[in-house]
Design a protein around this motif. Sequence first.
Motif, short mmCIF file in Angstrom:
data_model
loop_
_atom_site.label_atom_id
_atom_site.label_comp_id
_atom_site.label_asym_id
_atom_site.label_seq_id
_atom_site.Cartn_x
_atom_site.Cartn_y
_atom_site.Cartn_z
N ARG A 5 0.88 -1.19 -0.27
CA ARG A 5 0.07 -0.06 0.12
C ARG A 5 0.89 1.27 0.00
O ARG A 5 0.65 2.28 -0.49
N ALA A 27 -2.95 -2.33 -7.05
CA ALA A 27 -3.96 -2.11 -6.13
C ALA A 27 -5.15 -2.99 -6.45
O ALA A 27 -5.99 -3.50 -5.44
N ASP A 31 -4.96 -5.47 -3.25
CA ASP A 31 -5.15 -4.74 -2.23
C ASP A 31 -6.49 -5.41 -1.58
O ASP A 31 -7.52 -5.49 -2.53
#
Length: 106
Positions: A5, A27, A31
């Motif tokens: 991140r 991401a 993520d």
Amino acid sequence: MERDREEVELLLQSNDNQEVQDALLSAAYYDPDWRWVQGKCLVLSHHPDSRVRWIAATCLGHLARIHRQLEVELVLQRLAELKADPLVKAGTEDALDDIRFYLNFQ
């Protein structure tokens, strides 16, 4: 490539549009916080570079596919706006197809 991140946050602020695109894709794929990624996609969907806007739209479709979750009304509103942009229309339509398919949304 998977990035943490902190690295994604730094790269999203880069002046190198390719780095921004790569960070956003990382991401979207890796993520676990789909809301955070969705927020980044929505912000970057206003980016001055059409390739970044395209990736932002594409990543919203990836979120639907990978996480099976989105704030659908918010995302659909922005994608409807992006469809008017001829430089990102095709990518936007692909994202909409993913959202319809993976979230069973018509």
